[in-house]
Design an enzyme around this catalytic site. Structure first.
Site, PDB file in Angstrom:
ATOM      1  N   GLY A  15       0.866  -1.179   0.000  1.00  0.00           N
ATOM      2  CA  GLY A  15       0.000   0.000   0.000  1.00  0.00           C
ATOM      3  C   GLY A  15       0.893   1.216   0.000  1.00  0.00           C
ATOM      4  O   GLY A  15       1.842   1.290  -0.782  1.00  0.00           O
ATOM      5  N   GLU A  16       0.642   2.126   0.898  1.00  0.00           N
ATOM      6  CA  GLU A  16       1.464   3.331   1.008  1.00  0.00           C
ATOM      7  C   GLU A  16       2.026   3.371   2.428  1.00  0.00           C
ATOM      8  O   GLU A  16       1.269   3.545   3.386  1.00  0.00           O
ATOM      9  CB  GLU A  16       0.596   4.557   0.690  1.00  0.00           C
ATOM     10  CG  GLU A  16       1.369   5.820   0.484  1.00  0.00           C
ATOM     11  CD  GLU A  16       2.476   5.695  -0.567  1.00  0.00           C
ATOM     12  OE1 GLU A  16       2.228   5.185  -1.671  1.00  0.00           O
ATOM     13  OE2 GLU A  16       3.607   6.101  -0.251  1.00  0.00           O
ATOM     14  N   SER A  17       3.341   3.202   2.536  1.00  0.00           N
ATOM     15  CA  SER A  17       3.928   3.048   3.874  1.00  0.00           C
ATOM     16  C   SER A  17       3.742   4.295   4.739  1.00  0.00           C
ATOM     17  O   SER A  17       3.575   4.185   5.961  1.00  0.00           O
ATOM     18  CB  SER A  17       5.409   2.682   3.752  1.00  0.00           C
ATOM     19  OG  SER A  17       6.091   3.605   2.945  1.00  0.00           O
ATOM     20  N   CYS A  62       6.050  -5.339   0.467  1.00  0.00           N
ATOM     21  CA  CYS A  62       6.236  -4.031  -0.166  1.00  0.00           C
ATOM     22  C   CYS A  62       6.173  -2.892   0.864  1.00  0.00           C
ATOM     23  O   CYS A  62       7.135  -2.720   1.598  1.00  0.00           O
ATOM     24  CB  CYS A  62       5.220  -3.889  -1.303  1.00  0.00           C
ATOM     25  SG  CYS A  62       5.776  -2.743  -2.554  1.00  0.00           S
ATOM     26  N   ARG A  64      12.909   3.100  -0.805  1.00  0.00           N
ATOM     27  CA  ARG A  64      11.531   3.172  -1.317  1.00  0.00           C
ATOM     28  C   ARG A  64      11.532   3.484  -2.803  1.00  0.00           C
ATOM     29  O   ARG A  64      12.440   4.134  -3.310  1.00  0.00           O
ATOM     30  CB  ARG A  64      10.755   4.301  -0.633  1.00  0.00           C
ATOM     31  CG  ARG A  64      10.438   4.064   0.788  1.00  0.00           C
ATOM     32  CD  ARG A  64       9.646   5.243   1.329  1.00  0.00           C
ATOM     33  NE  ARG A  64       8.293   5.311   0.777  1.00  0.00           N
ATOM     34  CZ  ARG A  64       7.538   6.395   0.805  1.00  0.00           C
ATOM     35  NH1 ARG A  64       8.000   7.516   1.321  1.00  0.00           N
ATOM     36  NH2 ARG A  64       6.325   6.362   0.309  1.00  0.00           N
ATOM     37  N   ILE A  85       5.185  -3.421  -7.600  1.00  0.00           N
ATOM     38  CA  ILE A  85       4.432  -2.184  -7.853  1.00  0.00           C
ATOM     39  C   ILE A  85       5.075  -1.046  -7.069  1.00  0.00           C
ATOM     40  O   ILE A  85       5.054  -1.051  -5.837  1.00  0.00           O
ATOM     41  CB  ILE A  85       2.952  -2.338  -7.435  1.00  0.00           C
ATOM     42  CG1 ILE A  85       2.323  -3.526  -8.169  1.00  0.00           C
ATOM     43  CG2 ILE A  85       2.179  -1.046  -7.709  1.00  0.00           C
ATOM     44  CD1 ILE A  85       0.925  -3.859  -7.713  1.00  0.00           C
ATOM     45  N   ARG A  86       5.652  -0.117  -7.763  1.00  0.00           N
ATOM     46  CA  ARG A  86       6.382   0.987  -7.096  1.00  0.00           C
ATOM     47  C   ARG A  86       7.161   0.429  -5.902  1.00  0.00           C
ATOM     48  O   ARG A  86       7.054   0.900  -4.782  1.00  0.00           O
ATOM     49  CB  ARG A  86       5.402   2.077  -6.663  1.00  0.00           C
ATOM     50  CG  ARG A  86       5.854   3.459  -7.049  1.00  0.00           C
ATOM     51  CD  ARG A  86       4.738   4.477  -7.200  1.00  0.00           C
ATOM     52  NE  ARG A  86       3.607   4.237  -6.346  1.00  0.00           N
ATOM     53  CZ  ARG A  86       3.475   4.668  -5.096  1.00  0.00           C
ATOM     54  NH1 ARG A  86       4.428   5.391  -4.550  1.00  0.00           N
ATOM     55  NH2 ARG A  86       2.403   4.409  -4.414  1.00  0.00           N
ATOM     56  N   HIS A 113       4.475  -8.685  -4.406  1.00  0.00           N
ATOM     57  CA  HIS A 113       3.118  -8.917  -3.881  1.00  0.00           C
ATOM     58  C   HIS A 113       2.587 -10.308  -4.235  1.00  0.00           C
ATOM     59  O   HIS A 113       1.806 -10.441  -5.189  1.00  0.00           O
ATOM     60  CB  HIS A 113       2.153  -7.912  -4.517  1.00  0.00           C
ATOM     61  CG  HIS A 113       2.360  -6.501  -4.106  1.00  0.00           C
ATOM     62  ND1 HIS A 113       1.707  -5.937  -3.034  1.00  0.00           N
ATOM     63  CD2 HIS A 113       3.121  -5.522  -4.647  1.00  0.00           C
ATOM     64  CE1 HIS A 113       2.058  -4.670  -2.927  1.00  0.00           C
ATOM     65  NE2 HIS A 113       2.915  -4.393  -3.880  1.00  0.00           N
ATOM     66  N   GLU A 130       0.227 -11.764  -2.883  1.00  0.00           N
ATOM     67  CA  GLU A 130      -1.242 -11.718  -2.706  1.00  0.00           C
ATOM     68  C   GLU A 130      -1.958 -11.267  -3.980  1.00  0.00           C
ATOM     69  O   GLU A 130      -3.174 -11.394  -4.086  1.00  0.00           O
ATOM     70  CB  GLU A 130      -1.609 -10.818  -1.512  1.00  0.00           C
ATOM     71  CG  GLU A 130      -1.506  -9.312  -1.742  1.00  0.00           C
ATOM     72  CD  GLU A 130      -0.078  -8.745  -1.645  1.00  0.00           C
ATOM     73  OE1 GLU A 130       0.895  -9.531  -1.637  1.00  0.00           O
ATOM     74  OE2 GLU A 130       0.043  -7.496  -1.593  1.00  0.00           O
TER      75      GLU A 130
HETATM   76  N1  GLN Z   1       5.875   2.869  -2.883  1.00  0.00           N
HETATM   77  C1  GLN Z   1       5.088   2.468  -1.748  1.00  0.00           C
HETATM   78  C2  GLN Z   1       5.659   3.066  -0.455  1.00  0.00           C
HETATM   79  O1  GLN Z   1       6.708   3.654  -0.469  1.00  0.00           O
HETATM   80  C3  GLN Z   1       4.997   0.964  -1.635  1.00  0.00           C
HETATM   81  C4  GLN Z   1       4.266   0.396  -2.822  1.00  0.00           C
HETATM   82  C5  GLN Z   1       3.579  -0.896  -2.557  1.00  0.00           C
HETATM   83  O2  GLN Z   1       3.347  -1.309  -1.415  1.00  0.00           O
HETATM   84  N2  GLN Z   1       3.168  -1.523  -3.636  1.00  0.00           N
HETATM   85  O3  GLN Z   1       5.045   2.945   0.547  1.00  0.00           O
END
Ligand code: GLN
Length: 188
Positions: A49-51, A81, A107, A136-137, A172, A174
């Protein structure tokens, strides 16, 4: 006996982890948002997600320290992630994190959302067959301490590691149909 495996459920790939866990016999998956949840589970997944968002919500809900304590006391934890970023002792560029695992994480290490990618790779700790890896990112691990076992490298960068009760993946599982790593984690 059934084990309760939680998914930290503020934001990110929560439903996907719940689905993967529900396919494993003897596992009761639950979503976790509260202290009661943290204290109920036998093991926990911090999803992708977004840390930054997940760490802010951990603080707002007062879970930052209780969660860190349970991890330090040996509760099995898997960070995918964003979850991997939160578990790291050190993050390039600094931001709030739990600081539990002896890894230094970068990151968005592969670039922007457009640079997301997937591939297949054999990770012998989990299986002799290649596994689908979705990035993903994604972050990667720049360096690890001596107690950390490196489980997978891709193009010279560490993307999966374990230190005792802590497992981290840049990718991921999942988001795929493959539950090999979920099964591995449930056996930790
Ligand atoms: N780029 C996100 C972060 O820095 C992590 C991306 C992800 O969990 N797919 O939190």
């Amino acid at each position: 006996m059934s084990k309760v495996v939680g998914v930290l459920s503020y934001q990110g790939s929560v439903i996907e982890h719940m689905k993967s866990l529900s396919k494993i016999e003897g596992i009761t998956p639950i979503e976790v948002k509260t202290l009661e949840g943290i204290n109920t589970v036998d093991a926990l997944i911090i999803p992708g997600g977004e840390s930054t968002t997940i760490s802010k919500l951990l603080k707002i809900f007062g879970l930052f320290e209780p969660l860190k304590k349970r991890i330090q006391d040996g509760m099995p934890i898997w960070g995918t992630c964003a979850g991997m970023i939160l578990l790291a002792n050190e993050i390039v560029g600094e931001q709030a994190h739990l600081g539990c695992m002896d890894i230094k994480v970068k990151r968005n290490a592969y670039g922007s959302q457009l640079d997301s990618f997937s591939c297949h790779k054999t990770i012998s700790e989990f299986s002799e067959s290649p596994l689908p890896l979705v990035f993903i990112r994604a972050p990667y691990i720049e360096s690890v301490g001596k107690d950390v076992q490196v489980l997978c490298q891709l193009d010279g960068h560490i993307v999966c590691a374990r230190q005792n009760n802590m497992l981290v993946t840049s990718f991921h599982p999942e988001l795929t149909e493959d539950i090999t790593i979920h099964e591995y984690f449930c056996n930790m």
